[in-house]
Every structure is written in structure tokens, then in C-alpha cells.
Design an enzyme around this catalytic site. Structure first.
Site, PDB file in Angstrom:
ATOM      1  NE  ARG A 204      -2.032  -2.318   3.397  1.00 39.30           N
ATOM      2  CZ  ARG A 204      -2.529  -2.776   4.335  1.00 39.30           C
ATOM      3  NH1 ARG A 204      -3.577  -2.281   4.941  1.00 39.30           N
ATOM      4  NH2 ARG A 204      -1.738  -3.568   5.123  1.00 39.30           N
TER       5      ARG A 204
ATOM      6  CG  ASN B   4      38.914  24.129  -3.130  1.00 41.59           C
ATOM      7  OD1 ASN B   4      38.246  24.866  -4.182  1.00 41.59           O
ATOM      8  ND2 ASN B   4      38.188  23.379  -2.462  1.00 41.59           N
TER       9      ASN B   4
HETATM   10  C1  UD1 Z   1      -2.215  -6.591  11.367  1.00 45.51           C
HETATM   11  C2  UD1 Z   1      -2.854  -7.491  12.200  1.00 45.51           C
HETATM   12  C3  UD1 Z   1      -4.147  -6.573  12.335  1.00 45.51           C
HETATM   13  C4  UD1 Z   1      -3.886  -5.369  13.401  1.00 45.51           C
HETATM   14  C5  UD1 Z   1      -2.968  -4.446  12.892  1.00 45.51           C
HETATM   15  C6  UD1 Z   1      -2.320  -3.524  13.614  1.00 45.51           C
HETATM   16  C7  UD1 Z   1      -2.504  -9.553  11.331  1.00 45.51           C
HETATM   17  C8  UD1 Z   1      -3.201 -10.807  10.227  1.00 45.51           C
HETATM   18  N1  UD1 Z   1      -3.216  -8.580  11.352  1.00 45.51           N
HETATM   19  O1  UD1 Z   1      -2.707  -5.993  10.362  1.00 45.51           O
HETATM   20  O2  UD1 Z   1      -5.151  -7.577  13.405  1.00 45.51           O
HETATM   21  O3  UD1 Z   1      -4.855  -4.914  13.829  1.00 45.51           O
HETATM   22  O4  UD1 Z   1      -1.694  -5.419  12.179  1.00 45.51           O
HETATM   23  O5  UD1 Z   1      -1.388  -2.679  12.918  1.00 45.51           O
HETATM   24  O6  UD1 Z   1      -1.513  -9.945  12.001  1.00 45.51           O
HETATM   25  N2  UD1 Z   1       5.010  -9.018   7.741  1.00 45.51           N
HETATM   26  C9  UD1 Z   1       5.748  -9.633   7.794  1.00 45.51           C
HETATM   27  N3  UD1 Z   1       5.549 -10.773   6.902  1.00 45.51           N
HETATM   28  C10 UD1 Z   1       4.615 -11.047   6.327  1.00 45.51           C
HETATM   29  C11 UD1 Z   1       3.528 -10.131   6.576  1.00 45.51           C
HETATM   30  C12 UD1 Z   1       3.572  -9.028   7.256  1.00 45.51           C
HETATM   31  O7  UD1 Z   1       7.014  -9.462   8.122  1.00 45.51           O
HETATM   32  O8  UD1 Z   1       4.524 -12.069   5.579  1.00 45.51           O
HETATM   33  C13 UD1 Z   1       5.042  -7.674   8.747  1.00 45.51           C
HETATM   34  C14 UD1 Z   1       5.081  -6.318   8.018  1.00 45.51           C
HETATM   35  O9  UD1 Z   1       6.199  -5.885   7.437  1.00 45.51           O
HETATM   36  C15 UD1 Z   1       4.533  -5.328   8.996  1.00 45.51           C
HETATM   37  C16 UD1 Z   1       3.898  -6.389  10.006  1.00 45.51           C
HETATM   38  O10 UD1 Z   1       4.018  -7.591   9.888  1.00 45.51           O
HETATM   39  O11 UD1 Z   1       5.525  -4.725   9.627  1.00 45.51           O
HETATM   40  C17 UD1 Z   1       2.189  -6.073   9.923  1.00 45.51           C
HETATM   41  O12 UD1 Z   1       1.678  -6.742   8.653  1.00 45.51           O
HETATM   42  P1  UD1 Z   1       0.623  -5.858   7.924  1.00 45.51           P
HETATM   43  O13 UD1 Z   1       0.499  -6.470   6.606  1.00 45.51           O
HETATM   44  O14 UD1 Z   1       0.836  -4.604   8.139  1.00 45.51           O
HETATM   45  O15 UD1 Z   1      -0.653  -6.245   8.722  1.00 45.51           O
HETATM   46  P2  UD1 Z   1      -2.020  -5.215   9.004  1.00 45.51           P
HETATM   47  O16 UD1 Z   1      -2.923  -5.548   7.910  1.00 45.51           O
HETATM   48  O17 UD1 Z   1      -1.831  -4.046   9.372  1.00 45.51           O
HETATM   49 CA    CA Z   2       0.081  -2.770   9.336  1.00 38.40          CA
END
Ligand code: UD1
Ligand code: CA
Length: 483
Positions: free
Chosen positions: A17, A402
Site C-alpha cells: 500500500r 582549492n
Molecule cells: C495486522 C494485524 C491486525 C492488526 C494490525 C495492527 C494480522 C493478520 N493482522 O494487520 O489484526 O489490527 O496489524 O496494526 O496480523 N509482515 C511480515 N511478513 C508477512 C506479512 C507481514 O513480516 O508475511 C510484517 C509487516 O512488515 C508489518 C507487520 O508484519 O510490519 C504487519 O503486517 P501488515 O500487513 O501491515 O498487517 P495489517 O494488515 O496492518
Molecule cells: Ca500494518
């Protein structure tokens, strides 16, 4: 208190995103990459080690962590405590957590797990979740998680509870089934604590049965509830729990973080006008005044009582007590010592060192040049690769030549020397202590101490010549108009 707790921070996602070629967790907030803040919060909370899960843009994230948390990083005593684990394919937060757990050292008993894209949370916020595990011997929980309650938690996973209020599961926005579920106001900011053993068991049970076909870390909550384990929900401050998923949220996080820093400095006795920007890591002494639209970045230090006027930009600048930086001056990787005066419109490029009470005036550029105490270059000059002795005066329009197109050479000006306006000093060259350089001289040879160097054509005055010239030119113009 958490030496035997390892923090695992998930930072392997691409951050689709963000629509960026830069990995999401390296996008800066208040001057530091997003991932910096959760790692720092874990270290400040006292976690014995931190494992950051990397994947997308792995090399860049690892390089940043090594620099920021190594021996010459923010706190040398943190060196060696931040490690990384690799998630090869980004198959969801549950899969990332598994990768993280495999990097946790064997002595660790507990794990505190959170996300790398939540920059505002503090050490206290994560420590509160870790502490909730032992709150009460009888009711000791298997897993603890932070929860927030706000009017419109769109986008976040929701906390589903049974009629008795026991936490049953976290359900992601996309997996909510009804308007009643979508109306749930309690949401998951993503901070979890449990024993290492619990995480291993719970993560092994995950299945990608959801709208995104991913392994959800959040499903560990349902795993615990189904087994009849107690899940502790720790009410947390929603103002610091916003995750950054797109650039609009990045801007909000940046604003909130900068506001927080401004407030901290103001309460510490610094006057900061509206519109100034002070990034994370800047230190400012009491009674300094920072005017509007000044920007202070990197490892900038500002001494007590200094004034940083409108529009100045300081990057890794070391500014002493009582210095006056007048409007629109730019200082990069340089030192300005006590009570010196700079600007307006000066440009101090890397490795400039301006001595106590020295003056650098308008439209003066310096680079890798040291001015001793009380030296002055007040107008329109370029001083590159040089030394200017104590109390020396460099006149308007002086240039240190310089560079010969291949190499840089050094210009040395002795104590109390006087360089007349519009002089060029062709380096390498040395002007001795107390020497004079006549206005308009091109200096190509060293000048001994107390000598005068002068190199310009002798002046001749022709009596009445100007009046005769005007007459001739006027007559020529009139003759041309008659034709
Ligand atoms: C996640 C939570 C959600 C919560 C929100 C809070 C899950 C399934 N959902 O959603 O419940 O309300 O965060 O901010 O956990 N990442 C990895 N590997 C992956 C996918 C993600 O390392 O395969 C890391 C991303 O870099 C990121 C973090 O995990 O820093 C969160 O991932 P993101 O996709 O942003 O989760 P949200 O949709 O925000
Ligand atoms: Ca997130």
C-alpha cells in the site's frame, strides 16, 4: 527486568500500500525509519535481545539495523542485541512470527511480539503487555495482548469476546461477517506476549483459512481460547498504536511524532516557534530559541542559549552555546563553536569548523575549513580546504581556489592576517601571521608573516577625460538620430 524475554519484531512485508520501491519499514518518520522505533522500544523496555524478521528489501533493512544499533549507533551498549531472522516468502504475519521464533536464542523463556510498522508505541506500552502475563498467580494468563477501543477502528483486526467478556479470537477487517461484527470498537494494535513454548505450539497450528489466504498471527488467540487458556487483554492507549500502511498514515505518524518531540523540547525549556521541525535524535540546550521553519535533523546538537533563526537547516550540526545562526543558513556535518555568528544565507558544508566568536556572514560558503577564534569572513566568499588563524579577516569576495580540476589543495591564513576584498588565493598557498593581501590580488606565492602582497595594475587618472568622453558620445547619438 526482561532479560529472559526476547522481542520479535515483524518487518519482512513489502508494504504494497506504500506503492514504493523502498521497503515500508525504511520509510522515515521524524527522520528515522519506521522500524527504528519498535526496536528501540524493545531495547528500552529491557528485552535481552531483539529479533527483527526481515524479507522484502532484506539487505537494506539489515544494513540499517547494523548501523543504527551497532557499536557506533544510538546507544553503544545496545550493540550485539539486535539480530535478524529471514522470512523467505511473505506468507502472512503468522509465517513471519514462525521465522522470528526460529531466531530466538535458547535461553529465552518468553517472547514479546509486535509489528515493525507501529512507530509511536513506547517501551512502557510493550512492557505493560509483557507484565500482564504474571499479573496474578492464580489467574496467570497464557497469552497477553494489547487492545484499544476507538469509535472507528476500520482496517484493524477486531477483538471478539463471548458474552462473559472472555476474549475468543481476533478477526481481521476483511473476515468480519456482519454489520454487528464491523461495529465492534475494540481492536488489535498487535502486541503479544507469551512463553516461547506457547508461540511454538500456537504458530504450528495456523492454517491460511481466511480472505487473504495468509497465515495470520492473530489466530494464536483463538488457539489459546479453544484450549481453555486464559487470554489477558491489556487496555492500551490508542493514540500511539496507529500502524502505517500507506503514505497518508505515514504523514499522520510523522506529524504526531514531531509534535511529541516539540513538546518534549519545549517542556525542557526551549522556545520553539510554530512551523519548526525537530527530528528524532536532536539535542538542544536550555533557553535556545528555534524560530519558524528551522529544520534540525540527524545528530544535531544545539548549545544553551543559541538562536536558530527562520529557515535554517541543520544536519548533524554541532552548534555551541550562545551561537546566533541567522536566517536561512545551512549547516551540514559541521561544528560552530560558542558565540559564533553565522548568516544570514551562509552555507557550511561538511567538515567546517567555525571557532568561538568567529563570524561567517551572508553568502559565504565554507567546506572542510577551520576558522580559529574570532576569525571573520563577513561577505560573499568561498573558503574550501583551508585554515584561517585567530582573528584573521577575510574580505568580501575572497575565493580559496582549492581545486585544479584533479586535486584539492590547502589554503592557510595565519593569525591576524588581513585578506583584502576580491582576492583569489590559489592553493596550495600560505599567508603568514599578520600579513596583508591587497584588495584584488591573485595570490599564487606564499606570503611571509607581516608582509604585504599586492598584485594589481597601477592606477592612472586622466584629468577631464570623462567630460570629453561624454560630449563625444552624446554628439554621436544625436547624429545617428538625424539620419
Ligand atoms: C495486522 C494485524 C491486525 C492488526 C494490525 C495492527 C494480522 C493478520 N493482522 O494487520 O489484526 O489490527 O496489524 O496494526 O496480523 N509482515 C511480515 N511478513 C508477512 C506479512 C507481514 O513480516 O508475511 C510484517 C509487516 O512488515 C508489518 C507487520 O508484519 O510490519 C504487519 O503486517 P501488515 O500487513 O501491515 O498487517 P495489517 O494488515 O496492518
Ligand atoms: Ca500494518
Amino acid at each position: 527486568m526482561f532479560e529472559k524475554t526476547t522481542a520479535v519484531i515483524l518487518a519482512a512485508g513489502q508494504g504494497t500500500r506504500m506503492k514504493s520501491s523502498l521497503p515500508k519499514v525504511l520509510h522515515p518518520v521524524a527522520g528515522k525509519p519506521l522500524v527504528h522505533y519498535p526496536v528501540r522500544a524493545a531495547l528500552e523496555a529491557g528485552c535481552g535481545e531483539v529479533v527483527v524478521v526481515v524479507g522484502h528489501g532484506r539487505e537494506a533493512v539489515e544494513a540499517y539495523l547494523a548501523k543504527a544499533f551497532g557499536a557506533s549507533g544510538e546507544k553503544p551498549e545496545w550493540a550485539g542485541r539486535v539480530k535478524t531472522a529471514v522470512q523467505k516468502e511473505q506468507r502472512g504475519t503468522g509465517d513471519a512470527a514462525k521465522a522470528g521464533l526460529s531466531g530466538v536464542r535458547s535461553e529465552a523463556e518468553r517472547v514479546l511480539l509486535f509489528y515493525g510498522d507501529v512507530p509511536m508505541l513506547s517501551a512502557d506500552d510493550v512492557a505493560a503487555v509483557a507484565r500482564a502475563l504474571d499479573e496474578d498467580e492464580e489467574k496467570a494468563a497464557t497469552v497477553a495482548l494489547a487492545t484499544c477501543t476507538t469509535e472507528n477502528p476500520f482496517g484493524y483486526g477486531r477483538v471478539m469476546r463471548d458474552p462473559e467478556g472472555r476474549v475468543l479470537e481476533i478477526r481481521e477487517q476483511r473476515d468480519l461477517k456482519s454489520d454487528a461484527e464491523r461495529a465492534i470498537k475494540e481492536w488489535n494494535p498487535g502486541i503479544y506476549a507469551a512463553t516461547r513454548r506457547f508461540f511454538d505450539d500456537a504458530l504450528a497450528s495456523l492454517e491460511p483459512n481466511n480472505a487473504q489466504g495468509e497465515y495470520y498471527l492473530t489466530d494464536i488467540v483463538a488457539f489459546a481460547a479453544k484450549r481453555g487458556d486464559r487470554v489477558a487483554a491489556v487496555p492500551s492507549n490508542p493514540d500511539v498504536m496507529d500502524g502505517v500502511n500507506d503514505r497518508a498514515q505515514l504523514a499522520l505518524a510523522d506529524r504526531a511524532m514531531c509534535e511529541r518531540l516539540l513538546k518534549k523540547h519545549r517542556l525542557a525549556g526551549i522556545t520553539i516557534r510554530d512551523g519548526a521541525r525537530i527530528e528524532d535524535g536532536v539535542e538542544i540546550g536550555a533557553d535556545a530559541v528555534i524560530e519558524s521553519f528551522a529544520v534540525l535533523r540527524g545528530k544535531t546538537r544545539v548549545g544553551a542559549g543559541a538562536t536558530i533563526d527562520v529557515g535554517c537547516v541543520l544536519t548533524n550540526a554541532d552548534v555551541g552555546e550562545g551561537v546566533a545562526l541567522k536566517p536561512y543558513s545551512v549547516v551540514t556535518d559541521s561544528i560552530v563553536r560558542a558565540r559564533a555568528q553565522i548568516g544570514p544565507f551562509s552555507h557550511l558544508r561538511p567538515e567546517s569548523d567555525v571557532g568561538e566568536e568567529a563570524h561567517i556572514g551572508n553568502f559565504v560558503e565554507t567546506k572542510k575549513t577551520k576558522l580559529d577564534r574570532g576569525a571573520k569572513a563577513n561577505h560573499l566568499a568561498y573558503l574550501g580546504d583551508g585554515f584561517v588563524g585567530e582573528g584573521a579577516n577575510v574580505g568580501a569576495g575572497t575565493i580559496f581556489c582549492n581545486y585544479d580540476g584533479f586535486q584539492k589543495h590547502v589554503t592557510r591564513i595565519g593569525k591576524g592576517a588581513f585578506i583584502g576584498s576580491d582576492s583569489q588565493l590559489v592553493a596550495p598557498v600560505t599567508i603568514g601571521d599578520g600579513a596583508y593581501v591587497g584588495t584584488g590580488t591573485t595570490v599564487t606565492k606564499d606570503v611571509p608573516a607581516d608582509a604585504l602582497a599586492i598584485g594589481r595594475a597601477k592606477q592612472e587618472n586622466k584629468e577631464g577625460y570623462a567630460a570629453r568622453l561624454r560630449g563625444r558620445l552624446k554628439a554621436a547619438k544625436e547624429a545617428a538620430a538625424k539620419k
